[in-house]
Design an enzyme around this catalytic site. Sequence first.
Site, short mmCIF file in Angstrom:
data_model
loop_
_atom_site.label_atom_id
_atom_site.label_comp_id
_atom_site.label_asym_id
_atom_site.label_seq_id
_atom_site.Cartn_x
_atom_site.Cartn_y
_atom_site.Cartn_z
N GLY A 49 -69.13 -77.15 60.87
CA GLY A 49 -68.11 -77.78 59.96
C GLY A 49 -67.68 -77.16 58.83
O GLY A 49 -68.29 -75.97 58.54
N ARG A 100 -57.02 -71.11 49.58
CA ARG A 100 -56.19 -70.35 50.59
C ARG A 100 -55.41 -71.44 51.34
O ARG A 100 -55.40 -72.60 51.43
CB ARG A 100 -57.12 -69.77 51.52
CG ARG A 100 -58.23 -70.64 52.11
CD ARG A 100 -59.30 -69.95 53.11
NE ARG A 100 -60.21 -70.83 53.77
CZ ARG A 100 -61.10 -70.45 54.52
NH1 ARG A 100 -61.26 -69.24 54.80
NH2 ARG A 100 -61.81 -71.27 55.27
N GLY A 129 -68.28 -76.03 55.87
CA GLY A 129 -69.44 -75.92 54.91
C GLY A 129 -69.32 -75.89 53.47
O GLY A 129 -69.99 -76.06 52.35
N ARG A 130 -68.00 -75.06 53.27
CA ARG A 130 -67.82 -74.58 51.67
C ARG A 130 -66.46 -74.77 51.79
O ARG A 130 -65.78 -73.77 50.84
CB ARG A 130 -68.59 -73.41 51.33
CG ARG A 130 -68.23 -72.26 52.31
CD ARG A 130 -68.85 -70.89 51.81
NE ARG A 130 -68.76 -69.69 52.60
CZ ARG A 130 -68.62 -68.53 52.14
NH1 ARG A 130 -69.05 -68.09 51.20
NH2 ARG A 130 -68.79 -67.41 53.10
N ASP A 167 -75.31 -74.21 49.59
CA ASP A 167 -74.82 -74.71 48.12
C ASP A 167 -73.40 -74.84 48.08
O ASP A 167 -72.75 -75.42 47.28
CB ASP A 167 -75.06 -73.77 46.97
CG ASP A 167 -74.83 -72.17 47.23
OD1 ASP A 167 -73.92 -72.16 48.27
OD2 ASP A 167 -75.48 -71.30 46.80
N LYS A 206 -62.20 -72.74 49.06
CA LYS A 206 -63.25 -72.12 49.73
C LYS A 206 -64.28 -71.66 48.62
O LYS A 206 -63.95 -70.99 47.83
CB LYS A 206 -63.00 -70.90 50.61
CG LYS A 206 -64.09 -70.19 51.24
CD LYS A 206 -63.63 -68.96 52.16
CE LYS A 206 -64.82 -68.31 52.89
NZ LYS A 206 -64.56 -67.28 53.72
N ASP A 237 -66.13 -70.51 66.26
CA ASP A 237 -65.84 -71.45 64.96
C ASP A 237 -65.09 -70.76 63.93
O ASP A 237 -64.32 -71.20 62.90
CB ASP A 237 -66.95 -72.10 64.60
CG ASP A 237 -68.08 -71.40 63.86
OD1 ASP A 237 -68.65 -70.36 64.80
OD2 ASP A 237 -68.28 -71.03 62.74
N ARG A 270 -59.61 -74.88 64.54
CA ARG A 270 -60.46 -73.64 65.00
C ARG A 270 -60.88 -74.12 66.42
O ARG A 270 -60.86 -75.44 66.92
CB ARG A 270 -61.76 -73.44 64.38
CG ARG A 270 -61.56 -73.13 62.89
CD ARG A 270 -62.66 -73.54 62.30
NE ARG A 270 -62.57 -73.46 60.75
CZ ARG A 270 -63.01 -72.38 59.91
NH1 ARG A 270 -63.43 -71.20 60.71
NH2 ARG A 270 -62.67 -72.30 58.50
#
Length: 481
Positions: free
Chosen positions: A91, A177, A93-94, A126, A114, A251, A184
Amino acid sequence: MKPTFDQILLTPRFGRLPGHFYSRIQPTPLPSPYLIAWNTELASEMGLASEAEQHPLLANYLCGNRLPQGSEPIASVYSGHQFGVNAGQLGDGRAILIAEYLAPNGQHWEMQLKGAGPTPYSRRADGRAVLRSSIREYLCSEAMHGLGIATTRALGMAGSAQGVWRESLETAAVVLRTAPSFVRFGHFEHYRHDVDSLRTLADWVIEYHYPDCAAASNPYVALLANVVERTALMIAQWQAVGFCHGVMNSDNMSILGLTLDYGPFGFMDGFDAGHICNHSDDSGRYAYQQQPEIGLWNLHVLAQALLPLMDKASALHALQQYQGQFENHFADLLRQKLGLLHWQESDWHLITTLFELMHASRCDWTYFWRNLPQLGAELRDHFQDRGAFDIWFTNYQIRLGSEIHDPTERQVAMNRVNPKYILRNHLAEIAIRKARDEGDFKEIKALQQCLMHPFDEQPHFDHYAALPPEWAAQIGVSCSS
């Protein structure tokens, strides 16, 4: 008046899907953010207000401290195969999708931060990005656009003194971005055992991004066939400019055929067919010469996920088109790089021999192609076996002579497809060091300006076209990049 961030919001169309496709999540505030870069050209293309016209807190918008009015940020869930192994649920994640913008020309742009903090899919990480990786993504996504290769784009970047630990303590940065969609292959993998959700996602992609597929006898087969063709073209273009993605996990593959997720990427300097740009890739799975095959491997993964919506024979037929499409695209690009008007099957021998000579000598990929029309035989000094190069060059001249083509026009045509400027690793590293050590972001802007027009001469940027220094060979990038 052109809109500012406070005026751009459309609810992301992806956010209209049922709630199990994503989680609603707010960006984590970044202390004392500062502006690193604003992509004036992209903002103008999108019809957005200029940097000067934007809110004075522009850096806060670029890092997620402030959001467009009414924004409902989301992070999407997906799965994927990483280095050939099914990694299960992954998924964003950041990455956090904060808005969708409808430009005056009718183009929809999703806006995604991002590095804006953890999400439910961060897997104990994190959720941050560091300055060096953010600079690399910002510059390379715009460099790829300049080369005419489909890619996500970077609208801006903000940084902070907040510490982030990777191999050492670094500082945080966020890239804003943009893309028509960030869906994906892995999104489809995630629902391969949930036919209703799989169909809902496929219908959504067809409606908004492949509307012509809706009229096909099986729209899902048509969708797969279109993704196969776009992927074949994208990877042929990568090969032609010597670009290595570095981490072609399923992914990290875009359903729109966009170059997605700039991590341990690299443009080759000296040609090495087995070049591995990612120091985390111990097996060389994603080496330069492997990229076309890995593209097909990932398409098989996508087709497997879509099988509940189509019969196996139709899926296999779509996949079987990939190799021919890739070879046709690559052959056409090589034809143009060589300055030929028409491709002949015998030209593969000319190309194969050249690749073998370049590989043996680690001849610089970009320098060779750019200088082939003007230096010609003088390039022999870049080869270990000069006699073998002389033979190749004689055969090349004979092949050129078989076509009627004005030499000046040929050189102009070759310069339109063989870039003078690419984002070499050492150029990105210089920009990173200046930003990190001196707080100087002018090099980022200068590189971006140059890479927007990689085929033009640009004499004031000639130093960016020089062969890499010896220390460039020591630069390493990994999955943490």
